[in-house]
Motif scaffolding. Structure first.
Motif, mmCIF file in Angstrom:
data_model
loop_
_atom_site.group_PDB
_atom_site.id
_atom_site.type_symbol
_atom_site.label_atom_id
_atom_site.label_comp_id
_atom_site.label_asym_id
_atom_site.label_seq_id
_atom_site.Cartn_x
_atom_site.Cartn_y
_atom_site.Cartn_z
ATOM 1 N N TRP A 1 0.859 -1.190 0.000
ATOM 2 C CA TRP A 1 0.000 0.000 0.000
ATOM 3 C C TRP A 1 0.894 1.239 0.000
ATOM 4 C CZ3 TRP A 1 -3.943 -1.571 4.398
ATOM 5 C CH2 TRP A 1 -4.707 -2.645 3.933
ATOM 6 N N GLN B 1 6.784 -9.631 8.298
ATOM 7 C CA GLN B 1 5.996 -8.582 7.647
ATOM 8 C C GLN B 1 6.402 -7.200 8.158
ATOM 9 O OE1 GLN B 1 1.613 -9.111 6.881
ATOM 10 N NE2 GLN B 1 1.440 -7.576 8.477
ATOM 11 N N HIS B 2 6.519 -7.070 9.473
ATOM 12 C CA HIS B 2 6.888 -5.786 10.070
ATOM 13 C C HIS B 2 8.305 -5.375 9.657
ATOM 14 C CE1 HIS B 2 7.036 -2.549 13.001
ATOM 15 N NE2 HIS B 2 8.176 -3.039 13.454
ATOM 16 N N PHE C 1 8.478 -4.171 6.053
ATOM 17 C CA PHE C 1 7.884 -2.839 5.962
ATOM 18 C C PHE C 1 8.862 -1.764 6.443
ATOM 19 C CE2 PHE C 1 5.303 0.436 8.244
ATOM 20 C CZ PHE C 1 4.848 1.098 7.113
ATOM 21 N N LYS D 1 10.641 1.117 4.089
ATOM 22 C CA LYS D 1 10.413 2.540 4.366
ATOM 23 C C LYS D 1 11.727 3.316 4.364
ATOM 24 C CE LYS D 1 7.845 4.110 7.631
ATOM 25 N NZ LYS D 1 7.178 4.281 8.945
ATOM 26 N N ASN E 1 2.739 2.985 2.959
ATOM 27 C CA ASN E 1 1.771 2.924 4.064
ATOM 28 C C ASN E 1 1.771 1.589 4.797
ATOM 29 O OD1 ASN E 1 1.002 5.529 3.453
ATOM 30 N ND2 ASN E 1 -0.690 4.886 2.146
ATOM 31 N N ASP E 2 1.922 0.495 4.067
ATOM 32 C CA ASP E 2 1.947 -0.809 4.736
ATOM 33 C C ASP E 2 2.340 -1.887 3.733
ATOM 34 O OD1 ASP E 2 1.812 -2.605 6.774
ATOM 35 O OD2 ASP E 2 -0.323 -2.342 7.183
ATOM 36 N N LEU F 1 1.639 -6.119 3.431
ATOM 37 C CA LEU F 1 0.940 -7.275 3.974
ATOM 38 C C LEU F 1 1.471 -8.532 3.303
ATOM 39 C CD1 LEU F 1 -2.702 -5.850 3.891
ATOM 40 C CD2 LEU F 1 -1.037 -5.702 5.747
#
Length: 271
Positions: free
Chosen positions: A96, A149-150, A153, A157, A168-169, A171
């Protein structure tokens, strides 16, 4: 038929030219979009002004506008990455993102309209390879998916933070292991589960046995205390109390006092 006045032809021609210029100059930007202005005779891409907003906009006909979607968007990516022991892992993810609206001119100038392929997806792939390479297949299959996943991300970033793209994210939708490895992991997990169940049953049985032992010991101790406390006088008193209660019963007829063993009463004539 009268001839048209000499002035009419230039007027018609001028009107046509005006219509063409207006059609070339009018730019309509839809909801959720913004436009980057390119000035042909004024320095190229405009980067020091906000992008054109939604609605009707007029620009010089020799300039052009490139329209970008500035709402949150989603892109799906399938990646092949390696685990810590070198096994091939397939990772499916949803990303996202949205372009940074105020930096849209710089994004257009430096990255172009295909910035997703040039900037975003390479960053995601790089982060995924780095993160997944820290874990074993067992960890990827079971308990570490949220952590992976984290981490993907956060690392992505950092890569895109100065690339005019807002992430934004991410998944992680699916993690696919080689079939043989998946089967081996499932067998191992099943064996571990059975072992835990056996240990639980064993502990439960031990606790139950301990409970029975404690209850039996308590009863034995109570009997010893009761036996040690009994004597003839106490037994006579107990017998007298019992005789009194029986005499009050409607079924009791004859009571002979002092005729039993140790002088206890004898009850006769029960109906």
């Amino acid at each position: 038929m009268d001839k048209l006045p000499k002035i009419a032809l230039p007027v018609v021609f001028a009107f046509i030219v005006v219509v063409i210029l207006i059609s070339k100059s009018a730019v309509t930007i839809d909801s959720g979009q913004a436009g980057v202005l390119y000035r042909t005779f004024g320095g190229g891409v405009v980067t020091d002004e906000p992008p054109l907003g939604e609605g009707f906009n007029l620009v010089a006909p020799w300039n052009s506008v490139t329209i970008y979607e500035v709402r949150q968007q989603e892109v799906f990516e399938k990646m092949n990455v390696l685990s810590s022991n070198g096994l091939d892992i397939k990772l499916d993810a949803s990303i996202w993102f949205e372009p940074v609206r105020q930096e849209l001119g710089k994004l257009h100038q430096e990255k172009g309209e295909d910035y997703v392929q040039r900037v975003l997806l390479p960053a995601i792939r790089s982060a995924a390879r780095s993160v997944v390479g820290r874990y074993t297949p067992e960890q990827l299959y079971s308990s570490k998916r949220d952590a992976i996943q984290h981490e993907i991300f956060e690392e992505s970033k950092k890569i895109v933070q100065n690339q005019y793209v807002q992430l934004n994210d991410i998944l992680v939708r699916d993690v696919t292991l080689p079939a043989t490895i998946k089967e081996a992991i499932e067998r191992k997990l099943k064996q571990e589960q059975e072992s835990l169940e056996y240990e639980f049953r064993l502990v439960t049985a031990q606790k139950e046995a301990e409970k029975v032992r404690i209850e039996a010991q308590g009863k034995a101790d109570a009997n010893l205390i009761l036996s040690a406390s009994l004597n003839d006088r106490i037994l006579q008193d107990k017998g007298i109390d019992a005789t009194i209660k029986l005499s009050e019963s409607p079924n009791s007829k004859v009571i002979v006092i002092g005729s039993g063993e140790s002088g206890l009463p004898i009850i006769l004539g029960n109906q």
